[in-house]
Design a protein around this motif. Structure first.
Motif, PDB file in Angstrom:
ATOM      1  N   ASP A   1      89.833 130.126  44.921  1.00 24.92           N
ATOM      2  CA  ASP A   1      88.935 130.725  45.920  1.00 24.92           C
ATOM      3  C   ASP A   1      87.872 129.719  46.378  1.00 24.92           C
ATOM      4  OD1 ASP A   1      90.301 133.121  45.765  1.00 24.92           O
ATOM      5  OD2 ASP A   1      88.926 134.016  44.293  1.00 24.92           O
ATOM      6  N   VAL A   2      87.330 128.986  45.424  1.00 29.35           N
ATOM      7  CA  VAL A   2      86.318 127.971  45.763  1.00 29.35           C
ATOM      8  C   VAL A   2      86.940 126.912  46.680  1.00 29.35           C
ATOM      9  CG1 VAL A   2      84.940 126.056  44.807  1.00 29.35           C
ATOM     10  CG2 VAL A   2      84.816 128.326  43.763  1.00 29.35           C
ATOM     11  N   GLN A   3      88.161 126.463  46.336  1.00 35.81           N
ATOM     12  CA  GLN A   3      88.845 125.465  47.166  1.00 35.81           C
ATOM     13  C   GLN A   3      89.065 126.002  48.588  1.00 35.81           C
ATOM     14  OE1 GLN A   3      88.536 122.594  45.865  1.00 35.81           O
ATOM     15  NE2 GLN A   3      90.525 121.883  45.197  1.00 35.81           N
ATOM     16  N   THR A   4      89.430 127.282  48.679  1.00 35.29           N
ATOM     17  CA  THR A   4      89.652 127.902  49.998  1.00 35.29           C
ATOM     18  C   THR A   4      88.369 127.866  50.829  1.00 35.29           C
ATOM     19  OG1 THR A   4      91.343 129.362  49.097  1.00 35.29           O
ATOM     20  CG2 THR A   4      90.336 130.048  51.171  1.00 35.29           C
ATOM     21  N   VAL A   5      87.257 128.266  50.196  1.00 39.46           N
ATOM     22  CA  VAL A   5      85.976 128.303  50.911  1.00 39.46           C
ATOM     23  C   VAL A   5      85.591 126.891  51.383  1.00 39.46           C
ATOM     24  CG1 VAL A   5      83.499 128.733  50.656  1.00 39.46           C
ATOM     25  CG2 VAL A   5      85.146 130.377  49.730  1.00 39.46           C
ATOM     26  N   LEU A   6      85.811 125.892  50.528  1.00 40.67           N
ATOM     27  CA  LEU A   6      85.423 124.520  50.888  1.00 40.67           C
ATOM     28  C   LEU A   6      86.345 123.941  51.962  1.00 40.67           C
ATOM     29  CD1 LEU A   6      84.647 122.995  47.355  1.00 40.67           C
ATOM     30  CD2 LEU A   6      83.046 123.961  49.004  1.00 40.67           C
TER      31      LEU A   6
END
Length: 388
Positions: free
Chosen positions: A44-49
């Motif tokens: 999820d963090v990778q998606t947001v970034l």
């Protein structure tokens, strides 16, 4: 938000398991806004970034905020232009040429403390190395370094934590801006072989950097290139004190130091989260994030995601998966990453080649941290050591 800045990891673990995408209506942002989504899991963090079209970096209010023009808070196509211009300052060649004077700066600092057998890692080493490197890059006089340190510590804080509150925060920004404006004028009359003179000359498809862009970049470089590398160096040394067998290993096999640095970046990320803002209603982790909502992507938590990193809470020098999120992901991947890695590598090589048996000076005391959720930032780290 109930977690300690020196050990936020149990909180991350709990949240990743129970509330991986969670809305916190009371969260106060450093620019005064209230309310944020917290995102904890690696993917999820990778998606947001990565997904800048849904999760924009243009979250900072445009009013009176110098940093709202900075590269890290712009989206394409503007971001691409700025990045192309600025990346010229970070070519492998430029960074390679910095090696000798990073070594020189570090040697001087270590020589000062060598005979004392003790130092405060943060004050005597981790703070001055990056500050002097950035000051030298920009062409800022060394005697102004205390002003710089003062400004950059204020700018990473939440304005509510600054003496004088939001006014104190913006005052520091204004002082810094004025300082750079004067420097720009001097360089226009009398260019030097430094980054400011270089950036005043470069153009991209006939467009030069505006004074506003140049200003935002200098401040960003000062803050980003300074606080973060300081945190990386002090977190590394603290971790090697917790794992003393590693110290000798790195002395005997200095070629392992770059791997150790990647594992530190994962284990105690210098920057723990990054902000974004939703450009439209978007689904993430089973939650609907509304257009205009602010998001904190917790890289410090993503780096401890057990589904991605085996035994995530263990510092492991033999770890083969080094895909941490600490320098970001996608178009905003940190431009200064190679420089931060080089500084940390030189500092650790020289440190272990001269000193051994690094230990905390007083084991009964709690680790003194800077009270700031944004970073893993050790305020004071008094240690004792022996000379080799």
């Amino acid at each position: 938000m109930n977690h300690s800045v020196s050990n936020p990891f149990p909180w991350y673990k709990k949240m990743s398991a129970e509330n991986p995408v969670y809305y916190d209506k009371d969260y106060m942002h450093y620019f005064g806004a209230k309310g944020a989504w917290h995102v904890f899991r690696y993917h999820d963090v990778q998606t947001v970034l990565y997904d800048w079209e849904n999760f924009s970096s243009e979250y900072a209010p445009k009013v009176d905020n110098i940093l709202s023009a900075a590269i890290q808070v712009t989206d394409p196509p503007r971001h691409k232009q700025l990045r192309l211009l600025v990346s010229k300052a970070f070519t492998p060649n430029v960074i390679e040429n910095m090696k000798p004077w990073i070594q020189e700066i570090t040697k001087e600092l270590l020589d000062k403390v060598a005979d004392k057998g003790e130092m405060d890692v943060t004050v005597d080493l981790a703070v001055p190395v990056p500050i002097q490197v950035i000051a030298k890059m920009l062409g800022v006089p060394y005697e102004d370094r205390d002003k710089f340190k003062f400004w950059s510590t204020i700018i990473v804080k939440n304005p509510t934590e600054v003496e004088g509150g939001v006014n104190g925060y913006f005052q520091a920004q204004q002082e810094m801006a004025q300082y750079f404006m004067n420097l720009f004028e001097e360089r226009l009359k009398d260019p030097k072989d430094d980054l400011i003179s270089h950036l005043q000359r470069v153009d991209l498809e006939g467009e030069k950097l505006s004074e506003q862009d140049l200003l935002a970049f200098c401040i960003t470089l000062l803050v980003a290139g300074n606080e973060t590398t300081t945190n990386l160096i002090s977190a590394a040394i603290y971790t090697f004190i917790e794992n003393p067998e590693i110290q000798e290993h790195l002395y005997q096999y200095p070629e392992v130091i770059p791997t150790a640095i990647e594992e530190i970046l994962r284990y105690r990320a210098p920057v723990q989260y990054i902000n974004r803002i939703a450009t439209k209603d978007v689904e993430l982790g089973g939650q609907t994030i509304k257009k205009g909502d602010l998001i904190n992507a917790w890289m410090g938590s993503a780096n401890r995601d057990a589904s991605v990193f085996e035994n995530p809470d263990t510092f492991d020098l033999n770890r083969t998966n080094l895909k941490h999120t600490s320098f970001g992901h996608g178009i905003h991947f940190c431009l200064g990453a190679p420089l931060a890695r080089l500084e940390a590598k030189i500092v650790l090589e020289l440190l272990f080649s001269q000193f051994k048996q690094l230990e905390l000076k007083d084991t009964s005391k709690e680790l003194e941290m800077n009270e700031i959720n944004l970073m893993f930032s050790i305020k004071s780290l008094p240690i004792v050591f022996k000379k080799r």
